[in-house]
Design a protein around this motif. Structure first.
Motif, PDB file in Angstrom:
ATOM      1  N   ARG B 225       0.846  -1.191   0.000  1.00  0.00           N
ATOM      2  CA  ARG B 225       0.000   0.000   0.000  1.00  0.00           C
ATOM      3  C   ARG B 225       0.882   1.242   0.000  1.00  0.00           C
ATOM      4  N   VAL B 226       0.314   2.358  -0.456  1.00  0.00           N
ATOM      5  CA  VAL B 226       1.079   3.597  -0.562  1.00  0.00           C
ATOM      6  C   VAL B 226       0.283   4.740   0.053  1.00  0.00           C
ATOM      7  N   VAL B 237      -4.267   7.647  -0.263  1.00  0.00           N
ATOM      8  CA  VAL B 237      -3.769   6.359   0.214  1.00  0.00           C
ATOM      9  C   VAL B 237      -4.516   5.261  -0.528  1.00  0.00           C
ATOM     10  N   GLY B 238      -3.800   4.198  -0.883  1.00  0.00           N
ATOM     11  CA  GLY B 238      -4.444   3.101  -1.604  1.00  0.00           C
ATOM     12  C   GLY B 238      -3.471   1.965  -1.811  1.00  0.00           C
ATOM     13  N   ASP B 311     -12.739   0.524  -1.230  1.00  0.00           N
ATOM     14  CA  ASP B 311     -12.567   0.173   0.182  1.00  0.00           C
ATOM     15  C   ASP B 311     -11.155   0.450   0.679  1.00  0.00           C
ATOM     16  N   THR B 312     -10.200   0.390  -0.234  1.00  0.00           N
ATOM     17  CA  THR B 312      -8.817   0.567   0.188  1.00  0.00           C
ATOM     18  C   THR B 312      -8.239   1.896  -0.292  1.00  0.00           C
ATOM     19  N   HIS B 313      -8.981   2.639  -1.057  1.00  0.00           N
ATOM     20  CA  HIS B 313      -8.430   3.802  -1.746  1.00  0.00           C
ATOM     21  C   HIS B 313      -9.178   5.082  -1.349  1.00  0.00           C
ATOM     22  N   TYR B 314      -8.446   6.037  -0.776  1.00  0.00           N
ATOM     23  CA  TYR B 314      -9.040   7.307  -0.372  1.00  0.00           C
ATOM     24  C   TYR B 314      -8.176   8.445  -0.889  1.00  0.00           C
ATOM     25  N   ALA B 315      -8.799   9.580  -1.218  1.00  0.00           N
ATOM     26  CA  ALA B 315      -8.022  10.736  -1.644  1.00  0.00           C
ATOM     27  C   ALA B 315      -8.692  12.011  -1.166  1.00  0.00           C
TER      28      ALA B 315
END
Lengths: 313, 348
Positions: B225-226, B237-238, B311-315
């Motif tokens: 993940r980054v 983040v994702g 579900d795993t990716h936010y900006a």
């Protein structure tokens, strides 16, 4: 072919000569740099790429060999006047923008030092105008002239370093890892600036770096160095598409790319000098595998490399 | 997957003569068991400060954790005592630093430095610790470990020293390993070896890694993940694929398109204009707005919240708001997104 600006012939730079700790930092390398091109020089730390740059501009006296600039030997005996003329034509941009600017001098004085030495400005007013113009050229503004180096960020300092190099209107610039100390987004700014200046002023660059993707981007031709020797020299595209020397292949296979898919499947190639198994006295030198593509190899390897090269092409 | 470390709404300031520098302005992230989380961002974005605060290595006196929690094993490290921290450092959480030339003690042998955490945290005797140190050196790929143990740092090359630093960091099999630009000072070929070594050891020791770097190539290689940091905040983040193939934040777009690809031709490199924000006077609204060609009015007024992409990716960008206009990302990013959509279709 374009005109040769610089010819390097069998250049050698040894340190601690005659002592047990003799270091052959640059060991018999030859290449040419043509007018208006960018030659990239890559290799690991300690391979002698910076030493090559520094010897070219006469920061070191060469141990052997010749550097001909426009046909004149750089390392030959020169009068003060000749030396001054030569120094004006060739300039250098250094790696560390923090260490290469005198912290006690104002930006205007740092940039104008060369102008003063070479008497390029007739009055203080002209000198200041030149400084302002240079600052604008590199994307800073004239208010910056009265500040000191500590007031600038790394990227801005590197621009000041570039402005200083440009101040004496050189033809040839040696850029020794000019972007290694900078952030990715700032690197792009500096590289674009260098490219723009080259187009506008017809500058010739020797670009020394270990960041291979940037080198590929900026260079027309690239030389790869390993332990003081030039092992491969070719046009940037050809070198990346068809690397011939095992060291070049290993170096290229190690570049990390911003592509997770590629990274998952990458295979790194290790290089060990033993693969060559040169016999004593075997004639290992630069040989031309295809026009403009040189590889350091023995006679036997030459045939093999050539066959592989033509096969892969 | 189990959460190992939780950072919640962390605020950190430095007190300087010029005033209060708000280096970290509300950072949230989780670290899961066995994963590698990469934190990327330019110098001054706060990535090192965040991780140093986890180890509580920030200089005492002028730095201050203003608010927020760092939860590890049910304990809040942000308020833990120094005594408690000494038990955690090097045992449960350890760190690899950027410069292998300065992170080893030049007056101590390598062996002594590797044995130090073992004797301190594991209560091993000297001879036991020495045996273990030999094994560790062997594990990180240093040949003739018995002889090397008695040598000093100056007798090692840069890459070898970084291997020693890794051996020290892993001596007590920590649960969390923080690697702060561990390969930046190394050559490409050596960098590759060290990355491979870290990935290999991660599997053997089952540790989670927080990997700080500004090199996106390295991120693509190591990360699961980054998190992208800008101006003291996490802006996106994702998973590694989401960040590289479907980035949403204009800053991430800028980072990705400012790197030349090996097959790129003569076009100009994309440049993020301007300079990072001055955290002495953090801007109102989105800190990236002044450098953002896609900035809208609201960016200058109000800070964007984290919008959910998956579900795993936010900006954190207003562009993801339902009312925002559709914009075209830079060409390089569009190409990547097209590839991403194609691969999703392929999966289904």
């Amino acid at each position: 072919m374009a005109e040769k600006l610089l010819e390097v012939k069998n250049l050698k730079q040894y340190f601690n000569i005659g002592k047990p700790k003799e270091v052959r930092a640059v060991d018999d390398i030859s290449f040419d740099i043509y007018k208006g091109e960018t030659l990239g020089l890559v290799g690991e730390s300690g391979c002698g790429k910076s030493t090559t740059g520094r010897t070219l501009i006469r920061l070191y006296n060469a141990t052997g060999g010749e550097v001909l600039y426009n046909g004149v030997n750089v390392h030959g005996k020169k009068s003060g006047k000749e030396l001054k003329e030569f120094n004006q034509k060739m300039q250098m941009i250094f790696q560390d923008p923090y260490a290469s600017l005198n912290p006690r001098m104002k930006i205007s004085d740092i940039i104008a030092e060369g102008i003063d030495i070479h008497g390029l400005a007739k009055s203080p007013k002209e000198r200041l105008e030149k400084v302002h113009k240079l600052l604008e050229t590199v994307g800073l503004n004239k208010e910056h002239a009265n500040r000191y180096p500590h007031e600038f960020s790394g990227g801005q300092r590197q621009r000041i370093g570039i402005a200083r190099a440009l101040a004496v209107e050189p033809e040839f610039i040696i850029a020794d890892e000019p972007i290694s100390a900078l952030d990715v987004s700032i690197q792009a700014q500096v590289v674009n600036l260098l490219k723009k200046l080259q187009k506008e002023r017809g500058l010739t660059y020797l670009f020394i770096a270990h960041d291979l993707s940037m080198v590929k981007y900026i260079s027309d031709r690239i030389g790869v160095m390993y332990f003081g020797k030039l092992v491969e020299l070719a046009s940037a595209d050809d070198l990346y598409r068809n690397p011939v020397h095992p060291y070049t292949q290993s170096l290229l296979s190690a570049i990390p790319l911003p592509d997770p898919e590629y990274e998952r499947t990458r295979k790194r190639q290790a290089y060990h000098p033993d693969v060559h198994q040169y016999e004593d006295g075997e004639d290992v030198r630069m040989r031309e595998i295809s026009p403009g593509h040189f590889v350091n190899c023995s006679e036997k390897e030459f045939e093999q490399y050539k066959a592989n090269y033509n096969h892969n092409k | 997957m189990k959460k190992l470390l939780e950072v919640k709404d962390l605020h950190i300031s430095f007190h300087t003569f010029a005033g209060e520098v708000q280096a970290i302005r509300g950072v949230d992230f989780d670290l899961y068991e066995g994963e590698t989380l990469a934190i990327v961002g330019e110098s001054g974005s706060g990535k090192s400060v965040t991780t140093k605060s986890i180890m509580r290595l920030l200089p005492q006196g002028n730095s201050e954790i203003k608010s927020g929690e760092i939860l590890f094993n049910g304990e809040n490290l942000a308020t833990a005592s120094e005594k408690k921290m000494q038990k955690i450092r090097g045992k449960d959480i350890s760190m690899i630093f950027q410069d292998p030339m300065t992170s080893l003690n030049p007056t101590m042998t390598i062996g002594k430095q590797i044995m130090e955490p073992l004797i301190k945290h594991r209560d091993l005797s000297k001879s036991e610790a020495s045996k273990r140190a030999v094994k560790l050196l062997d594990l990180v790929g240093i040949s003739k470990p018995e002889t090397r143990l008695k040598q000093y740092p100056h007798q090692f090359s840069g890459g070898m020293r970084q291997r020693v630093v890794i051996a020290i960091a892993l001596a007590c099999a920590p649960k969390v390993l923080i690697a702060d630009e561990p390969t930046t000072a190394l050559d490409v070929t050596i960098q590759g070896q060290i990355l491979d070594l870290m990935k290999d050891l991660q599997k053997k020791i089952e540790t989670s890694i927080i990997f700080i770097t500004h090199d996106l190539g390295v991120v693509a290689n190591v990360a699961d993940r980054v998190a992208v940091m800008y101006g003291g905040k996490i802006v996106e983040v994702g998973t590694v694929d989401e960040i590289f193939y479907n980035p949403q934040h204009p800053y991430t777009w800028g980072l990705i398109s400012s790197m030349p690809s090996l097959d790129s031709q003569d076009e100009e490199l994309f440049v993020i204009p301007g300079t990072p924000p001055d955290l002495l006077h953090p801007p109102k609204g989105d800190a990236f707005a002044p450098r953002n060609p896609y900035a809208m009015k609201i960016d200058k007024e109000e800070e964007p919240p984290m919008f959910k992409v998956s579900d795993t990716h936010y900006a954190a960008t207003w562009l993801l708001h339902p009312d925002a206009p559709k914009v075209e990302p830079p060409l390089a990013v569009q190409e990547r997104q097209a590839k991403f959509r194609a691969s999703i279709k392929g999966d289904k």
